[in-house]
Design a protein around this motif. Structure first.
Motif, short mmCIF file in Angstrom:
data_model
loop_
_atom_site.label_atom_id
_atom_site.label_comp_id
_atom_site.label_asym_id
_atom_site.label_seq_id
_atom_site.Cartn_x
_atom_site.Cartn_y
_atom_site.Cartn_z
N TYR A 36 0.77 -1.22 -0.05
CA TYR A 36 -0.04 -0.19 0.00
C TYR A 36 0.89 1.29 -0.21
O TYR A 36 2.05 1.09 0.36
N TYR A 87 3.96 0.95 2.24
CA TYR A 87 3.86 -0.13 3.30
C TYR A 87 4.06 -1.47 2.70
O TYR A 87 3.12 -1.46 1.70
N PHE A 101 -0.18 -2.25 9.69
CA PHE A 101 0.93 -1.37 9.03
C PHE A 101 2.04 -1.16 9.70
O PHE A 101 1.89 -0.97 11.09
N GLY A 102 3.22 -1.04 9.10
CA GLY A 102 4.54 -1.01 10.05
C GLY A 102 4.64 0.53 9.69
O GLY A 102 4.00 1.44 9.62
N TYR B 35 -9.14 2.78 11.59
CA TYR B 35 -7.95 2.76 11.83
C TYR B 35 -7.63 4.00 12.37
O TYR B 35 -8.35 5.05 12.23
N GLN B 41 3.68 7.62 12.06
CA GLN B 41 3.70 6.16 12.36
C GLN B 41 2.51 5.63 11.32
O GLN B 41 1.56 6.45 10.59
N GLY B 42 2.39 4.47 11.15
CA GLY B 42 1.46 3.66 10.11
C GLY B 42 0.31 3.51 10.81
O GLY B 42 0.03 3.76 12.17
N PRO B 43 -0.99 3.25 10.05
CA PRO B 43 -2.30 3.15 10.72
C PRO B 43 -2.33 1.91 11.51
O PRO B 43 -1.65 1.18 11.50
N GLU B 44 -3.06 2.31 12.74
CA GLU B 44 -3.24 1.31 13.57
C GLU B 44 -4.70 0.72 13.70
O GLU B 44 -5.63 1.69 13.97
#
Lengths: 111, 115
Positions: A36, A87, A101-102, B35, B41-44
């Motif tokens: 993504y 990602y 997601f990291g 999310y 940061q990436g989505p959580e």
């Protein structure tokens, strides 16, 4: 789901191919690799996913190594609009767990 | 519209207040996700709906957070007694169905700022 490792950031010249690596050495046999991207101030956008074979669509190509421990997302002719966070996510198809997601790779396409 | 729509795009509130964030998924998509994304940061993951029911709410941080999807389409994320740490972008996504949920379509998010 297997953990992924990506470089924090990369630069690419406009018009050149952008090759974004991802390591997923603990991937298991039923786990897919998803990519993504997230352009600033937008939600993530699906790019491509694959299991074993290389995949190509209108946005990118996904090259997965034979041992499946790493993969590369290729944007064949990067444009300024491709500047985004990319990602790499590994996940089982139909898994009860959600996409995780990291921190991704910040790709900057330079003019 | 063709995509996932989230309203409002920005919400500023005071600590302790109640807020509601709305998501309109793509028509026909049965799966809906919330999310949360903090800066850098990436989505959580927070919660996932299949139809009207919350199939997985394991990501909700505490009982101040609640989400509904009463008719299997529009969803509302509700946050009670907001705290400054709740400030983030709240993203909604939908997918065609659970069996083929690999491709998620995300909205542009609601930027929540708790002062």
């Amino acid at each position: 789901d297997a953990k992924t490792t990506q470089p924090t950031s990369m630069d690419c010249a406009e018009g050149r191919a952008a090759n974004l690596p991802c390591n997923h050495s603990t991937i298991s046999g039923n786990e897919y690799v998803y990519w993504y991207r997230q352009i600033h101030s937008q939600g993530p956008q699906y790019i491509i996913h694959g299991l074993k074979n290389n995949e190509t669509n209108e946005m990118a190509s996904l090259i997965i190594t034979e041992d499946r421990k790493s993969s590369t997302l290729i944007l064949p002719h990067a444009t300024l609009r491709d500047t985004a966070v990319y990602y790499c996510i590994v996940r089982s198809s139909g898994s009860a767990r959600q996409l995780t997601f990291g921190s991704g790779t910040q790709l900057t396409v330079l003019p | 519209g063709a995509g996932v729509s989230q309203t409002p795009s920005n919400k500023v509130t005071e600590k302790g207040k109640y807020v509601e964030l709305r998501c309109d998924p793509i028509s026909g998509h049965t799966a809906l996700y919330w999310y949360r994304q903090s800066l850098g940061q990436g989505p959580e993951f927070l919660i996932y709906f299949q139809g009207t029911g919350a199939a997985d709410d394991s990501g909700l941080p505490n009982d101040r957070f609640f989400a509904v999807r009463p008719e299997g389409s529009v969803s509302t994320l509700k946050i009670q007694r907001t705290e400054r740490g709740d400030s983030a972008v709240y993203l909604c996504a939908s997918s065609l169905d659970r069996a083929t949920n690999e491709k998620l379509f995300f909205g542009s998010g609601t930027q929540l700022s708790v002062l």
